[in-house]
Design an enzyme around this catalytic site. Structure first.
Site, short mmCIF file in Angstrom:
data_model
loop_
_atom_site.label_atom_id
_atom_site.label_comp_id
_atom_site.label_asym_id
_atom_site.label_seq_id
_atom_site.Cartn_x
_atom_site.Cartn_y
_atom_site.Cartn_z
N SER A 97 17.52 -30.56 -31.37
CA SER A 97 18.40 -29.77 -31.07
C SER A 97 19.72 -30.39 -29.99
O SER A 97 20.22 -31.38 -30.42
CB SER A 97 17.76 -28.41 -30.43
N ASP A 241 25.96 -27.70 -30.26
CA ASP A 241 24.87 -28.73 -30.22
C ASP A 241 24.86 -29.40 -31.59
O ASP A 241 25.27 -28.93 -32.77
CB ASP A 241 23.84 -28.07 -29.51
N ASP A 243 22.54 -29.52 -33.84
CA ASP A 243 22.01 -28.68 -35.03
C ASP A 243 22.67 -27.62 -35.14
O ASP A 243 22.37 -26.54 -36.05
CB ASP A 243 20.67 -28.65 -35.10
N ASP A 245 23.15 -24.51 -33.58
CA ASP A 245 22.76 -23.17 -33.39
C ASP A 245 23.37 -22.66 -32.16
O ASP A 245 23.33 -21.49 -32.04
CB ASP A 245 21.15 -23.03 -33.56
MG MG Z 1 20.16 -26.50 -31.40
#
Ligand code: MG
Length: 448
Positions: A97, A241, A243, A245
């Site tokens: 993340s 960020d 990834d 999300d």
């Molecule tokens: Mg993330």
């Protein structure tokens, strides 16, 4: 050495230290055993360590008798969507993340296209801890299907475009500056923006995993994006960020508006169109309650952790939900935080309002949030929480996740960390000074 961090959100560790191919292999064997059989979607963010870990994941899943759908580098929300759309038995995303590149980790998805729930995590981790793997030998070559990123991107973009009104966004021909931090968002987000008629100023959209700044999309890490907007000019800036999300917004003036505003703006947009339940966690801004009240809508608060929000959203048929760290969840698109969907929603909101993003943000009730922490021994934490409850006993107290004290226009939330001897203190009030004072008064209880 930092320990491997295991929580309801998955596993994170330092590459080559706590997170090695062997450790990852065992998690894949455990997950495959837990799922029993079926097709598993495997995705990763752009971290250079991701490719080797993917090999371990594939190997462990095949040993456990699963089949693989390898979608390559893809955002976390895209992987959630693919599990659902392909009727897969589950999914694994290799990502740490927002953590820096020396970290990597794993997130585990159930067949519903959402993260594993608490009881599921416990069952799966029990298999991992006791190494109760059930392994069989299968023909490896025939059990791996690879899906091209263009196909994957198409499905995610179509899903988002069917939720928003793309025409109203297209008429505005927005100039959008995008900082994907060279993460998985870079794979799909520029294409989404182009299809929404935006001119895209790309910053860090290489998807090579070489993070140009600390990846968490908080103001201190978004200087480059702010500078580009100030010098080149743009209607809005978005930061993801690695990834993809979480979503942060930068104004047309080149100023960070703060991640809490991402969800607040999304809620304002959704509730304007459709009243209904909003679900968010206990540490998210009170602005959400104020907005919901304007639209006669109810807010349900949950423990921290995306899956806790998602579960309550499903139970209550919520129209929107998410977390204050830039995590927008639109249930019609994906039951998970999705920065790409967040971008489309904010752009439509901006287009419909006819305002600049600064002026639109000014319509959100303003609060100041302060976050701090206090080192505290694990065995003394419950004593501290009792002291806090006693001090604030005249006020509404929520004890679902640590202690949250509601004080009218302000609140303070105290949560012990599961992984380190630390208590996190988050306070919000109309002024920064007031929020700081709240944090200090809690800290004082901890040191007296
Ligand atoms: Mg993330």
């Amino acid at each position: 050495m930092d320990k491997l961090k295991i929580s309801i959100s998955g596993v994170r560790g330092i590459v080559g230290e706590t997170l090695t191919p062997e450790v990852v292999l065992d998690f894949a064997r455990a997950f495959g055993t837990y799922i029993k059989s079926g097709r598993i979607v495997v995705a990763r963010d752009t971290r250079p360590s991701g490719e080797e870990f993917k090999e371990s994941i594939i190997c462990g899943l095949l040993e456990a008798g699963c089949e693989i759908i390898d979608i390559g580098i893809a955002p976390t929300p895209t992987a959630l969507l693919m599990v659902k759309e392909l009727n897969a038995a589950g999914g694994i995303i290799i990502t740490a993340s927002h953590n820096p590149s020396r970290w990597n980790g794993l997130k585990f998805i159930s067949s519903c296209g959402i993260f594993l729930k608490k009881a599921q995590v416990e069952e799966f981790l029990d298999i991992w801890r006791r190494k109760k793997f059930i392994l069989i030998t299968k023909d490896k070559k025939t059990d791996i299907e690879r899906i091209d990123i263009q196909d994957v991107a198409r499905r995610h973009i179509d899903k988002i475009i069917s939720y928003v009104n793309p025409d109203i966004i297209r008429t505005k021909q927005f100039t959008v500056a995008l900082d994907s931090c060279n993460g998985a968002g870079a794979i799909i987000t520029p294409k989404l923006l182009e299809e929404l008629g935006c001119k895209v100023i790309r910053i860090n959209t290489e998807s090579d995993g070489l993070f140009p700044h600390v990846p968490e999309p908080v103001p201190e890490n978004l200087k480059q994006l702010c500078d580009v907007i100030r010098t080149k000019g743009a209607d809005i800036g978005f930061a993801q960020d690695p990834d993809a999300d979480r979503l942060a917004i930068v104004s047309e003036k080149g100023e960070c508006i703060g991640e809490e505003y991402t969800l607040a703006l999304a809620c304002q947009f959704v509730l304007k169109k459709k009243r209904g339940v909003v679900v968010t966690n206990l540490s998210t801004t009170k602005a959400i309650d104020d907005i919901a009240m304007q639209f006669n809508s109810k807010v349900i608060r949950t423990k921290i952790g995306e899956i806790n929000v998602v579960e309550k959203m499903k139970e209550n048929n919520a129209v929107v939900g998410g977390e204050g760290n830039g995590g927008v969840i639109i249930p019609e698109v994906i039951y998970g935080r999705d920065s790409l969907c967040g971008i489309a929603v904010i752009l439509e909101h901006l287009a419909e309002s006819g305002l600049t993003i600064s002026d639109l943000t000014a319509t959100i009730p303003e609060y100041k949030m302060v976050k701090t922490k206090l080192e505290y021994p694990f065995d003394k934490v419950s004593e501290l929480l009792e002291k806090i409850k006693d001090k604030y006993k005249g006020s509404p107290i929520n004890s679902e996740d640590g202690v949250k004290i509601n004080l009218g226009d302000s609140w303070v939330h105290i949560r012990p960390s599961n992984t380190e001897p630390v208590v996190r203190i988050i306070a919000e009030a109309k002024t920064r000074q007031e929020a700081e004072q709240l944090c200090e008064s809690v800290k004082k209880l901890g040191t007296s």
